[in-house]
Design a protein around this motif. Structure first.
Motif, short mmCIF file in Angstrom:
data_model
loop_
_atom_site.label_atom_id
_atom_site.label_comp_id
_atom_site.label_asym_id
_atom_site.label_seq_id
_atom_site.Cartn_x
_atom_site.Cartn_y
_atom_site.Cartn_z
N CYS A 97 0.86 -1.18 0.00
CA CYS A 97 0.00 0.00 0.00
C CYS A 97 0.90 1.23 0.00
O CYS A 97 2.04 1.19 0.44
N ALA A 98 0.37 2.33 -0.48
CA ALA A 98 1.13 3.58 -0.50
C ALA A 98 0.18 4.73 -0.23
O ALA A 98 -1.02 4.64 -0.43
N GLN A 99 0.78 5.83 0.25
CA GLN A 99 0.02 7.04 0.49
C GLN A 99 0.04 7.89 -0.77
O GLN A 99 1.04 7.93 -1.48
N THR A 100 -1.05 8.58 -1.04
CA THR A 100 -1.11 9.42 -2.23
C THR A 100 -0.63 10.85 -1.94
O THR A 100 -0.36 11.58 -2.86
N GLY A 101 -0.61 11.23 -0.67
CA GLY A 101 -0.31 12.61 -0.33
C GLY A 101 -1.55 13.47 -0.29
O GLY A 101 -1.50 14.67 -0.04
N LYS A 102 -2.72 12.86 -0.53
CA LYS A 102 -3.99 13.58 -0.53
C LYS A 102 -4.95 13.01 0.51
O LYS A 102 -6.15 13.15 0.39
N GLY A 103 -4.41 12.31 1.50
CA GLY A 103 -5.23 11.78 2.58
C GLY A 103 -5.81 10.41 2.31
O GLY A 103 -6.54 9.88 3.13
N ASN A 104 -5.50 9.84 1.16
CA ASN A 104 -5.98 8.49 0.90
C ASN A 104 -4.80 7.58 0.54
O ASN A 104 -3.65 8.02 0.55
N THR A 107 -3.30 0.86 -3.72
CA THR A 107 -2.55 -0.37 -3.92
C THR A 107 -2.74 -0.75 -5.37
O THR A 107 -3.67 -0.27 -6.03
N VAL A 108 -1.86 -1.56 -5.89
CA VAL A 108 -1.97 -2.02 -7.26
C VAL A 108 -2.00 -3.53 -7.25
O VAL A 108 -1.11 -4.18 -6.70
N ALA A 109 -3.05 -4.08 -7.80
CA ALA A 109 -3.18 -5.53 -7.92
C ALA A 109 -2.97 -5.88 -9.39
O ALA A 109 -3.50 -5.20 -10.27
N LEU A 110 -2.19 -6.89 -9.64
CA LEU A 110 -1.93 -7.30 -11.02
C LEU A 110 -2.87 -8.43 -11.38
O LEU A 110 -2.68 -9.56 -10.95
N TYR A 120 -3.95 -2.71 -11.88
CA TYR A 120 -5.30 -2.35 -11.43
C TYR A 120 -5.14 -1.51 -10.18
O TYR A 120 -4.84 -2.02 -9.11
N GLU A 121 -5.33 -0.20 -10.32
CA GLU A 121 -5.11 0.74 -9.22
C GLU A 121 -6.38 0.86 -8.39
O GLU A 121 -7.45 1.10 -8.92
N ILE A 122 -6.21 0.72 -7.08
CA ILE A 122 -7.34 0.78 -6.15
C ILE A 122 -7.05 1.87 -5.13
O ILE A 122 -6.05 1.80 -4.41
N TYR A 123 -7.90 2.89 -5.08
CA TYR A 123 -7.73 4.02 -4.17
C TYR A 123 -8.77 3.91 -3.06
O TYR A 123 -9.96 3.69 -3.33
N PHE A 124 -8.32 4.08 -1.82
CA PHE A 124 -9.23 3.96 -0.70
C PHE A 124 -8.87 4.94 0.40
O PHE A 124 -7.74 5.41 0.52
N ARG A 125 -9.87 5.26 1.20
CA ARG A 125 -9.73 6.17 2.34
C ARG A 125 -10.15 5.38 3.58
O ARG A 125 -11.10 4.60 3.54
N PRO A 153 0.32 8.29 -8.47
CA PRO A 153 1.14 8.92 -7.42
C PRO A 153 2.32 8.02 -7.06
O PRO A 153 2.20 6.79 -7.09
N LYS A 154 3.43 8.62 -6.75
CA LYS A 154 4.61 7.83 -6.35
C LYS A 154 4.37 7.19 -5.00
O LYS A 154 4.68 6.05 -4.79
N GLY A 155 3.84 7.93 -4.06
CA GLY A 155 3.43 7.41 -2.76
C GLY A 155 4.48 6.68 -1.96
O GLY A 155 5.22 5.86 -2.47
N MET A 156 4.54 7.01 -0.68
CA MET A 156 5.44 6.33 0.25
C MET A 156 4.76 5.04 0.70
O MET A 156 3.59 5.03 1.07
N SER A 157 5.49 3.93 0.66
CA SER A 157 4.93 2.65 1.09
C SER A 157 4.57 2.67 2.56
O SER A 157 5.25 3.31 3.37
#
Length: 175
Positions: A97-104, A107-110, A120-125, A153-157
């Motif tokens: 999982c990674a942070q977007t920098g926008k509060g959410n 994760t990427v599932a292949l 397959y990009e999945i964004y969650f809050r 987003p590059k996002g920190m893990s």
């Protein structure tokens, strides 16, 4: 929550995106005791729709899907991939999982319904409103197309259990 979608005589069942509660069990990790997290999961219609075409480009009006004042277009590929979301959500502790920098978070599932490898990009809050259960809202899920217009987003893990633990205890998640 979402009514089934019908197009050209085909019914697209959306029951897999109904809200539910899942329990995640974190085992003992070093000095950290085992911990159990009960999480209410909800989904956005963005998991099976796409934005309206820009510049008033032609589109099939029968694909229009309006939900809570947000008009979008039903997308068969997104719908097909969304059928895997409950299983992917169950596996979040094992995924990066990674942070977007926008509060959410994302994760990427292949995966693909045809067995092809795709991002397959999945964004969650995730949040906790006061005392009680933790909530997770899957805001969007899609395969990024070449013409999408912005990059992932590059996002920190961050480990999924760290997200849950910090949310439960009101601790900030730095990113």
């Amino acid at each position: 929550m979402f009514p089934d979608f019908h197009h050209n005589g085909q019914r697209y069942d959306l029951q897999h995106l109904r809200s539910y509660t899942i329990t995640y069990e974190r085992p003992v990790q070093g000095k950290n005791p085992a911990e159990s997290f009960s999480v209410n999961v909800t989904f956005s219609h963005h998991c099976f729709t796409e934005g309206l075409p820009k510049n008033e480009a032609p589109h099939d009006p029968a694909l229009r899907y309006d939900f809570n004042g947000d008009p979008r277009l039903f997308n068969v590929r997104r719908w097909a991939l969304s059928r895997q979301l409950p299983d992917i959500i169950a596996k979040l502790p094992t995924l990066r999982c990674a942070q977007t920098g926008k509060g959410n978070f994302f994760t990427v599932a292949l995966t693909d319904a045809d067995g092809a490898t795709v991002d397959y990009e999945i964004y969650f809050r995730i949040w906790k409103p006061g005392k009680g259960r933790i909530f997770m809202h899957v805001e969007s899920a899609y395969v990024r197309e070449a013409d999408y217009g912005s990059s992932r987003p590059k996002g920190m893990s961050i480990a999924f259990f760290v997200i849950l633990h910090n949310i439960r205890h009101g601790r900030p998640i730095h990113g």
